[in-house]
Write a protein that holds these residues in place. Structure first.
Motif, PDB file in Angstrom:
ATOM      1  N   VAL A   1     -45.358  74.878  -8.565  1.00  0.00           N
ATOM      2  CA  VAL A   1     -45.382  75.236  -7.238  1.00  0.00           C
ATOM      3  C   VAL A   1     -44.972  73.997  -6.337  1.00  0.00           C
ATOM      4  CG1 VAL A   1     -47.149  75.444  -5.169  1.00  0.00           C
ATOM      5  CG2 VAL A   1     -47.352  76.893  -7.454  1.00  0.00           C
ATOM      6  N   VAL A   2     -45.061  72.831  -6.753  1.00  0.00           N
ATOM      7  CA  VAL A   2     -44.930  71.474  -6.141  1.00  0.00           C
ATOM      8  C   VAL A   2     -43.222  71.403  -6.203  1.00  0.00           C
ATOM      9  CG1 VAL A   2     -44.665  69.130  -6.232  1.00  0.00           C
ATOM     10  CG2 VAL A   2     -46.855  70.260  -6.327  1.00  0.00           C
ATOM     11  N   ASN A   3     -42.484  71.709  -7.479  1.00  0.00           N
ATOM     12  CA  ASN A   3     -41.287  71.817  -7.382  1.00  0.00           C
ATOM     13  C   ASN A   3     -40.545  72.652  -6.477  1.00  0.00           C
ATOM     14  OD1 ASN A   3     -41.127  69.268  -9.041  1.00  0.00           O
ATOM     15  ND2 ASN A   3     -41.198  70.699 -10.988  1.00  0.00           N
ATOM     16  N   ALA A   4     -41.035  74.076  -6.569  1.00  0.00           N
ATOM     17  CA  ALA A   4     -40.431  75.225  -5.848  1.00  0.00           C
ATOM     18  C   ALA A   4     -40.495  74.875  -4.376  1.00  0.00           C
ATOM     19  CB  ALA A   4     -41.041  76.230  -6.039  1.00  0.00           C
ATOM     20  N   LEU A   5     -41.636  74.387  -3.983  1.00  0.00           N
ATOM     21  CA  LEU A   5     -41.818  73.999  -2.443  1.00  0.00           C
ATOM     22  C   LEU A   5     -40.836  72.730  -1.937  1.00  0.00           C
ATOM     23  CD1 LEU A   5     -45.774  74.114  -1.722  1.00  0.00           C
ATOM     24  CD2 LEU A   5     -43.681  75.847  -1.018  1.00  0.00           C
ATOM     25  N   ALA A   6     -41.038  71.640  -2.922  1.00  0.00           N
ATOM     26  CA  ALA A   6     -40.113  70.648  -2.610  1.00  0.00           C
ATOM     27  C   ALA A   6     -38.602  70.887  -2.634  1.00  0.00           C
ATOM     28  CB  ALA A   6     -40.346  69.616  -3.787  1.00  0.00           C
ATOM     29  N   ASN A   7     -38.100  71.858  -3.076  1.00  0.00           N
ATOM     30  CA  ASN A   7     -36.692  72.370  -3.171  1.00  0.00           C
ATOM     31  C   ASN A   7     -36.553  73.471  -2.269  1.00  0.00           C
ATOM     32  OD1 ASN A   7     -36.067  70.436  -5.234  1.00  0.00           O
ATOM     33  ND2 ASN A   7     -36.627  71.692  -6.818  1.00  0.00           N
ATOM     34  N   SER A   8     -37.374  73.838  -1.293  1.00  0.00           N
ATOM     35  CA  SER A   8     -37.249  74.832  -0.567  1.00  0.00           C
ATOM     36  C   SER A   8     -36.928  74.329   0.913  1.00  0.00           C
ATOM     37  CB  SER A   8     -38.430  75.665  -0.682  1.00  0.00           C
ATOM     38  OG  SER A   8     -38.348  76.575   0.590  1.00  0.00           O
ATOM     39  N   PRO A   9     -35.530  74.599   1.502  1.00  0.00           N
ATOM     40  CA  PRO A   9     -35.144  74.131   2.598  1.00  0.00           C
ATOM     41  C   PRO A   9     -36.091  75.016   3.667  1.00  0.00           C
ATOM     42  CG  PRO A   9     -33.350  75.133   1.349  1.00  0.00           C
ATOM     43  CD  PRO A   9     -34.464  75.458   0.565  1.00  0.00           C
ATOM     44  N   ALA A  10     -36.625  76.060   3.532  1.00  0.00           N
ATOM     45  CA  ALA A  10     -37.675  76.749   4.616  1.00  0.00           C
ATOM     46  C   ALA A  10     -38.727  75.792   4.540  1.00  0.00           C
ATOM     47  CB  ALA A  10     -37.752  78.150   4.138  1.00  0.00           C
ATOM     48  N   PHE A  11     -39.303  75.551   3.475  1.00  0.00           N
ATOM     49  CA  PHE A  11     -40.782  74.826   3.480  1.00  0.00           C
ATOM     50  C   PHE A  11     -40.699  73.258   4.050  1.00  0.00           C
ATOM     51  CE2 PHE A  11     -43.929  71.872   1.609  1.00  0.00           C
ATOM     52  CZ  PHE A  11     -44.855  72.674   1.936  1.00  0.00           C
ATOM     53  N   GLN A  12     -39.341  72.672   3.818  1.00  0.00           N
ATOM     54  CA  GLN A  12     -38.962  71.443   4.386  1.00  0.00           C
ATOM     55  C   GLN A  12     -38.977  71.308   5.828  1.00  0.00           C
ATOM     56  OE1 GLN A  12     -35.335  70.104   2.145  1.00  0.00           O
ATOM     57  NE2 GLN A  12     -36.831  69.909   0.313  1.00  0.00           N
ATOM     58  N   ARG A  13     -38.397  72.542   6.522  1.00  0.00           N
ATOM     59  CA  ARG A  13     -38.401  72.760   7.873  1.00  0.00           C
ATOM     60  C   ARG A  13     -39.576  73.003   8.310  1.00  0.00           C
ATOM     61  NH1 ARG A  13     -33.984  75.809   6.434  1.00  0.00           N
ATOM     62  NH2 ARG A  13     -35.211  77.665   6.585  1.00  0.00           N
ATOM     63  N   PHE A  14     -40.292  73.651   7.608  1.00  0.00           N
ATOM     64  CA  PHE A  14     -41.759  73.918   8.165  1.00  0.00           C
ATOM     65  C   PHE A  14     -42.778  72.759   8.115  1.00  0.00           C
ATOM     66  CE2 PHE A  14     -46.305  74.441   6.452  1.00  0.00           C
ATOM     67  CZ  PHE A  14     -46.725  75.041   7.446  1.00  0.00           C
ATOM     68  N   ALA A  15     -42.511  71.858   7.035  1.00  0.00           N
ATOM     69  CA  ALA A  15     -43.221  70.480   6.766  1.00  0.00           C
ATOM     70  C   ALA A  15     -42.855  69.536   8.246  1.00  0.00           C
ATOM     71  CB  ALA A  15     -43.059  70.028   5.702  1.00  0.00           C
ATOM     72  N   VAL A  16     -41.277  69.498   8.269  1.00  0.00           N
ATOM     73  CA  VAL A  16     -40.923  68.551   9.454  1.00  0.00           C
ATOM     74  C   VAL A  16     -41.554  69.054  10.708  1.00  0.00           C
ATOM     75  CG1 VAL A  16     -38.702  67.774  10.649  1.00  0.00           C
ATOM     76  CG2 VAL A  16     -38.700  67.715   8.160  1.00  0.00           C
ATOM     77  N   ARG A  17     -41.395  70.336  11.073  1.00  0.00           N
ATOM     78  CA  ARG A  17     -42.004  70.726  12.425  1.00  0.00           C
ATOM     79  C   ARG A  17     -43.456  70.727  12.340  1.00  0.00           C
ATOM     80  NH1 ARG A  17     -38.759  75.628  11.230  1.00  0.00           N
ATOM     81  NH2 ARG A  17     -40.897  76.568  10.632  1.00  0.00           N
ATOM     82  N   THR A  18     -44.004  70.812  11.415  1.00  0.00           N
ATOM     83  CA  THR A  18     -45.374  70.550  11.446  1.00  0.00           C
ATOM     84  C   THR A  18     -45.990  69.162  11.595  1.00  0.00           C
ATOM     85  OG1 THR A  18     -45.966  72.419   9.910  1.00  0.00           O
ATOM     86  CG2 THR A  18     -47.789  70.895  10.274  1.00  0.00           C
ATOM     87  N   SER A  19     -45.314  68.326  10.958  1.00  0.00           N
ATOM     88  CA  SER A  19     -45.321  66.923  11.090  1.00  0.00           C
ATOM     89  C   SER A  19     -45.094  66.522  12.503  1.00  0.00           C
ATOM     90  CB  SER A  19     -44.488  66.131  10.294  1.00  0.00           C
ATOM     91  OG  SER A  19     -44.853  64.613  10.519  1.00  0.00           O
ATOM     92  N   ARG A  20     -44.119  66.947  13.211  1.00  0.00           N
ATOM     93  CA  ARG A  20     -43.840  66.607  14.647  1.00  0.00           C
ATOM     94  C   ARG A  20     -44.794  67.118  15.469  1.00  0.00           C
ATOM     95  NH1 ARG A  20     -37.282  67.956  14.366  1.00  0.00           N
ATOM     96  NH2 ARG A  20     -36.856  66.171  13.200  1.00  0.00           N
ATOM     97  N   ARG A  21     -45.054  68.306  15.329  1.00  0.00           N
ATOM     98  CA  ARG A  21     -46.573  68.673  16.409  1.00  0.00           C
ATOM     99  C   ARG A  21     -47.651  67.936  15.973  1.00  0.00           C
ATOM    100  NH1 ARG A  21     -45.046  74.844  14.707  1.00  0.00           N
ATOM    101  NH2 ARG A  21     -43.337  75.361  16.325  1.00  0.00           N
ATOM    102  N   MET A  22     -47.978  67.522  14.888  1.00  0.00           N
ATOM    103  CA  MET A  22     -49.391  66.689  14.692  1.00  0.00           C
ATOM    104  C   MET A  22     -48.838  65.306  15.358  1.00  0.00           C
ATOM    105  SD  MET A  22     -51.192  68.660  13.432  1.00  0.00           S
ATOM    106  CE  MET A  22     -52.641  67.603  12.973  1.00  0.00           C
ATOM    107  N   GLU A  23     -47.788  64.801  15.266  1.00  0.00           N
ATOM    108  CA  GLU A  23     -47.516  63.446  16.059  1.00  0.00           C
ATOM    109  C   GLU A  23     -47.708  63.739  17.473  1.00  0.00           C
ATOM    110  OE1 GLU A  23     -43.744  62.049  14.605  1.00  0.00           O
ATOM    111  OE2 GLU A  23     -44.497  61.712  12.488  1.00  0.00           O
ATOM    112  N   ASP A  24     -47.035  64.846  18.197  1.00  0.00           N
ATOM    113  CA  ASP A  24     -47.191  65.124  19.380  1.00  0.00           C
ATOM    114  C   ASP A  24     -48.759  65.226  19.922  1.00  0.00           C
ATOM    115  OD1 ASP A  24     -44.396  64.897  19.544  1.00  0.00           O
ATOM    116  OD2 ASP A  24     -44.102  67.181  19.581  1.00  0.00           O
ATOM    117  N   ILE A  25     -49.462  65.947  19.109  1.00  0.00           N
ATOM    118  CA  ILE A  25     -50.926  66.228  19.444  1.00  0.00           C
ATOM    119  C   ILE A  25     -51.603  64.960  19.332  1.00  0.00           C
ATOM    120  CG2 ILE A  25     -52.978  67.231  18.719  1.00  0.00           C
ATOM    121  CD1 ILE A  25     -50.991  69.843  17.968  1.00  0.00           C
ATOM    122  N   SER A  26     -51.538  64.084  18.454  1.00  0.00           N
ATOM    123  CA  SER A  26     -52.068  63.089  18.496  1.00  0.00           C
ATOM    124  C   SER A  26     -51.749  61.890  19.708  1.00  0.00           C
ATOM    125  CB  SER A  26     -51.511  62.273  16.972  1.00  0.00           C
ATOM    126  OG  SER A  26     -52.052  62.724  15.923  1.00  0.00           O
TER     127      SER A  26
END
Length: 71
Positions: free
Chosen positions: A19-44
């Motif tokens: 699961v970790v390898n599949a998610l790490a190599n998934s461009p869609a999951f990487q975009r999701f992770a970056v967007r989520t991280s940016r939103r959390m930083e904005d909220i903070s």
């Protein structure tokens, strides 16, 4: 009983690695992770800003209350 626990741990490790390898190599999951991280930083940062504004408001109210009380 202990053998079942060992097999469960091995299976859990293997599935986790897949699961970790599949998610790490998934461009869609990487975009999701970056967007989520940016939103959390904005909220903070907004939370910090609102906390500062609230602190200033409380200071002003306290100062006004003291002035009113002393009159």
């Amino acid at each position: 009983m202990a053998g079942g626990n060992f097999v469960h741990r091995v299976m859990s490790y293997v599935v986790n690695e897949l699961v970790v390898n599949a998610l790490a190599n998934s461009p869609a999951f990487q975009r999701f992770a970056v967007r989520t991280s940016r939103r959390m930083e904005d909220i903070s940062s907004k939370a910090v800003q609102k906390r500062q504004e609230l602190n200033e408001l409380v200071k002003d109210l306290s100062k006004n209350f003291e002035n009113f009380k002393n009159q």
